[in-house]
Design a protein around this motif. Structure first.
Motif, PDB file in Angstrom:
ATOM      1  N   ARG A  55       9.414  39.223 -60.580  1.00 26.54           N
ATOM      2  CA  ARG A  55      10.283  39.178 -61.751  1.00 26.54           C
ATOM      3  C   ARG A  55       9.674  38.360 -62.876  1.00 26.54           C
ATOM      4  NH1 ARG A  55      14.347  38.091 -59.195  1.00 26.54           N
ATOM      5  NH2 ARG A  55      14.486  35.829 -59.363  1.00 26.54           N
ATOM      6  N   HIS A  56       9.022  37.252 -62.547  1.00 26.73           N
ATOM      7  CA  HIS A  56       8.563  36.333 -63.579  1.00 26.73           C
ATOM      8  C   HIS A  56       7.068  36.455 -63.900  1.00 26.73           C
ATOM      9  CE1 HIS A  56      12.401  34.308 -63.785  1.00 26.73           C
ATOM     10  NE2 HIS A  56      12.401  34.146 -62.477  1.00 26.73           N
ATOM     11  N   GLY A  57       6.289  37.036 -63.014  1.00 30.85           N
ATOM     12  CA  GLY A  57       4.855  37.002 -63.246  1.00 30.85           C
ATOM     13  C   GLY A  57       4.128  38.321 -63.311  1.00 30.85           C
ATOM     14  N   TRP A  58       4.817  39.411 -62.928  1.00 32.26           N
ATOM     15  CA  TRP A  58       4.114  40.699 -62.816  1.00 32.26           C
ATOM     16  C   TRP A  58       3.513  41.152 -64.127  1.00 32.26           C
ATOM     17  CZ3 TRP A  58       3.605  43.149 -58.112  1.00 32.26           C
ATOM     18  CH2 TRP A  58       3.032  44.418 -58.128  1.00 32.26           C
ATOM     19  N   PRO A 102       7.133  45.568 -64.465  1.00 29.59           N
ATOM     20  CA  PRO A 102       7.734  44.452 -63.710  1.00 29.59           C
ATOM     21  C   PRO A 102       9.121  44.782 -63.204  1.00 29.59           C
ATOM     22  CG  PRO A 102       6.643  43.633 -65.683  1.00 29.59           C
ATOM     23  CD  PRO A 102       6.626  45.132 -65.778  1.00 29.59           C
ATOM     24  N   ASP A 103       9.937  45.452 -64.044  1.00 30.70           N
ATOM     25  CA  ASP A 103      11.296  45.778 -63.634  1.00 30.70           C
ATOM     26  C   ASP A 103      11.302  46.752 -62.458  1.00 30.70           C
ATOM     27  OD1 ASP A 103      14.263  45.867 -64.047  1.00 30.70           O
ATOM     28  OD2 ASP A 103      13.836  47.955 -64.553  1.00 30.70           O
ATOM     29  N   ASN A 104      10.496  47.805 -62.555  1.00 32.84           N
ATOM     30  CA  ASN A 104      10.445  48.769 -61.459  1.00 32.84           C
ATOM     31  C   ASN A 104       9.836  48.166 -60.201  1.00 32.84           C
ATOM     32  OD1 ASN A 104      11.652  50.765 -62.943  1.00 32.84           O
ATOM     33  ND2 ASN A 104       9.778  51.866 -63.409  1.00 32.84           N
ATOM     34  N   ALA A 105       8.850  47.288 -60.362  1.00 33.58           N
ATOM     35  CA  ALA A 105       8.252  46.636 -59.195  1.00 33.58           C
ATOM     36  C   ALA A 105       9.300  45.842 -58.433  1.00 33.58           C
ATOM     37  CB  ALA A 105       7.104  45.725 -59.641  1.00 33.58           C
ATOM     38  N   GLU A 106      10.151  45.126 -59.163  1.00 34.07           N
ATOM     39  CA  GLU A 106      11.199  44.344 -58.498  1.00 34.07           C
ATOM     40  C   GLU A 106      12.237  45.253 -57.847  1.00 34.07           C
ATOM     41  OE1 GLU A 106      14.293  40.671 -59.417  1.00 34.07           O
ATOM     42  OE2 GLU A 106      13.474  41.845 -61.073  1.00 34.07           O
TER      43      GLU A 106
END
Length: 556
Positions: free
Chosen positions: A416-419, A456-460
């Motif tokens: 969430r914070h680093g991707w 990042p959003d989809n990764a989370e």
């Protein structure tokens, strides 16, 4: 006739007469958003996207809608529909350049005529919604950035298909190869394609010049250039036959015959049940082999990657390998509302239908194993064999181990914070888990794979989805021959999860592999072991000759 242009500067015309757009960038951005998202939108949501300010966002929305209505509505034809709760735009009779391109490249039209591909390629006149960035509107900006990547992927697929279809005519293909390189001058694969086409056209000196320029550029950016350097071997070999033979009677070069060993992949698109566009690729000849999607795939990038290319090469050597990017990943749609197990299963079914597969073996990798198991149980008449590598039936949140749940939750926070950070240190944590024994080049490729493959959003969201996977109840229902392989030191999926699958699926054979890598690397003995077992299994041999060599542990 109303026509809307999204590729390049936003423009709208009625009966070929340009209309004056409102000066407000937010109003123009709202128009573009409604054009491509035809479902009804809550007014509150639109306010959050464009006017999340203390004063009067609903008033600002009303003002923008009042400016758009004269542009899109005709006498007796109301396209902009709005009530007190929702807003939508009916574009069913509107010509939209991006939609026209997508329709032209629709896999149902396969094979797409070359002239249609050329026309689609010419439609990409500029960047999607050029000049319409809204840095203060984070929701819209994230959508716009994702759409630009999606459009670039569509353009790359169009150009790559044209280059492949024109491979027997190097000169016309060169035009599109140069345009492909312009999309990303740091893409090693595009440099390779250009150099090889120049050689095929007999332009050896220009090929040398472009090769040197590409290597210098990639080296200066600190990017891998090893495969491009390998093209020097092509420069040392004699010119292609048509270049040596000179010209024919009419002065034209002899037709180029591609080397059968120089395999290509064809990228196409299909639509899942909810309309999500899924990119899939085929490579190789022979009986089909379907690989369900796993997290972080990119059909183009993986083709050249030192982490995945040996997988694609070996699996397509004797088979027609079909693989795809699941929703939210790679070349498939990133902007998706439904990111559930059922939705991902519909992606798999859509690819099976689009590729015309009837009966076939499936190779599941990592979470792809769960989808392979579910599909095999639901469609026993279609699946002939199951190969499950590095997989699990229970997601990380379903395994009942507090330590792993805590570790995975921490990884979710890191995502969430680093991707999305430029600093690859955040993504390096995942690379170390997936391929701890990778070389520096392989690690760099895998770091970059994460950045270009998923937001990042989809990764989370995917990280959470895979934690909730649970197909344990389906394992005893598997009725096809099954081979289960798992690396003993896998740091992503515990070895015990592979053993659980093998003990629960009736008559499954279990093959442990001596490796720490979740993705097997080309230069490790475990890769040779894996390839031998898979080939023997698909050939119908009960036990691979490599089983004794590697001391197979058949106890599960």
């Amino acid at each position: 006739m109303l026509r809307i242009q999204l590729l390049g500067d936003l423009a709208i015309a009625r009966d070929e007469e340009p209309l004056q757009l409102p000066p407000s960038r937010k109003t123009r951005a709202l128009l573009a958003y409604l054009v491509l998202n035809v479902r009804p939108h809550r007014r509150e949501r639109l306010c959050e996207l464009f006017w999340d300010i203390p004063d009067d966002p609903r008033g600002a929305l009303r003002w923008s809608l009042s400016k758009l209505r004269p542009l899109v509505d005709d006498a007796g034809r109301a396209r902009l529909l709005a009530d007190r709760q929702v807003v939508s735009l009916d574009t069913s009779d509107v010509r939209i350049d991006l939609r026209d391109v997508r329709d032209a490249l629709n896999p149902e039209n396969d094979p797409v005529p070359v002239e249609d591909l050329k026309q689609a390629a010419e439609s990409f006149g500029g960047e999607f919604l050029a000049g319409l960035d809204l840095p203060d509107c984070q929701g819209f900006q994230a959508w716009c950035v994702a759409m630009r990547e999606d459009v670039r992927a569509l353009q790359r697929a169009c150009l790559a298909s044209l280059i492949q279809r024109l491979s027997a005519e190097p000169e016309p293909a060169l035009h599109y190869s140069r345009r492909l390189l312009e999309l990303d001058r740091h893409d090693q694969g595009s440099w390779i394609v250009l150099v090889r086409l120049l050689l095929s056209a007999g332009r050896r000196s220009e090929a040398e010049e472009r090769l040197d320029a590409g290597i210098r550029l990639l080296d200066a950016a600190g990017l891998p250039a090893g495969m491009l350097r390998n093209c020097r071997r092509d420069l040392r070999t004699p010119s292609p036959p048509q270049a040596q033979a000179g010209r024919g009677k009419g002065g034209e070069p002899a037709p180029h015959k591609p080397d059968p060993a120089d395999r290509r992949q064809e990228i196409r698109f299909c639509a899942a049940a909810d309309g999500t566009r899924i990119a899939y690729a085929e490579a190789g000849n022979g009986p089909p082999l379907l690989r369900p999607a796993n997290w972080m795939t990119h059909l183009e990038y993986d083709w050249h990657s030192p982490v995945w290319r040996h997988w694609i090469r070996e699996l397509s050597r004797d088979h027609r390998l079909v693989r795809y990017d699941e929703r939210g990943n790679g070349l498939s749609d990133w902007e998706v509302g439904d990111l559930s197990f059922e939705a991902c299963m519909s992606d798999l079914s859509a690819v099976v239908a689009a590729a015309g597969l009837e009966r076939f073996p499936m190779l599941g990798i990592s979470q792809g194993c769960a989808f392979a198991v579910a599909y095999a149980v639901q469609n026993p008449e279609r699946v002939s064999h199951l190969i499950l590598y590095g997989g699990y039936a229970r997601g990380w949140a379903m395994r009942g181990t507090p330590a792993e749940a805590e570790r995975r939750t921490a990884l979710g926070t890191l995502i969430r914070h680093g991707w999305g950070e430029d600093n690859p240190a955040f993504r390096q944590a995942f690379t170390t888990l997936f391929v701890p024994d990778a070389s520096p080049e392989q690690m760099q490729w895998f770091n970059e794979l994460q950045r270009i493959t998923v937001s990042p959003d989809n990764a989370e969201r995917l990280h959470h989805l895979f934690g909730q996977v649970d197909v344990q109840a389906l394992l005893p229902k598997v009725r096809v021959p099954t081979l289960v392989l798992h690396a003993r030191g896998d740091g992503v999926v515990p070895f015990a999860e592979g053993r659980l699958i093998a003990t629960t699926i009736p008559k499954a054979r279990f093959v442990p592999l001596d490796s720490r890598n979740h993705i097997l690397l080309e230069d490790e003995p475990a890769w040779e072991h894996f390839v031998g077992e898979v080939r023997a299994f698909l050939a119908g041999d009960a036990v691979s000759p490599l089983s004794r060599q590697f001391g197979e542990d058949r106890s599960v």
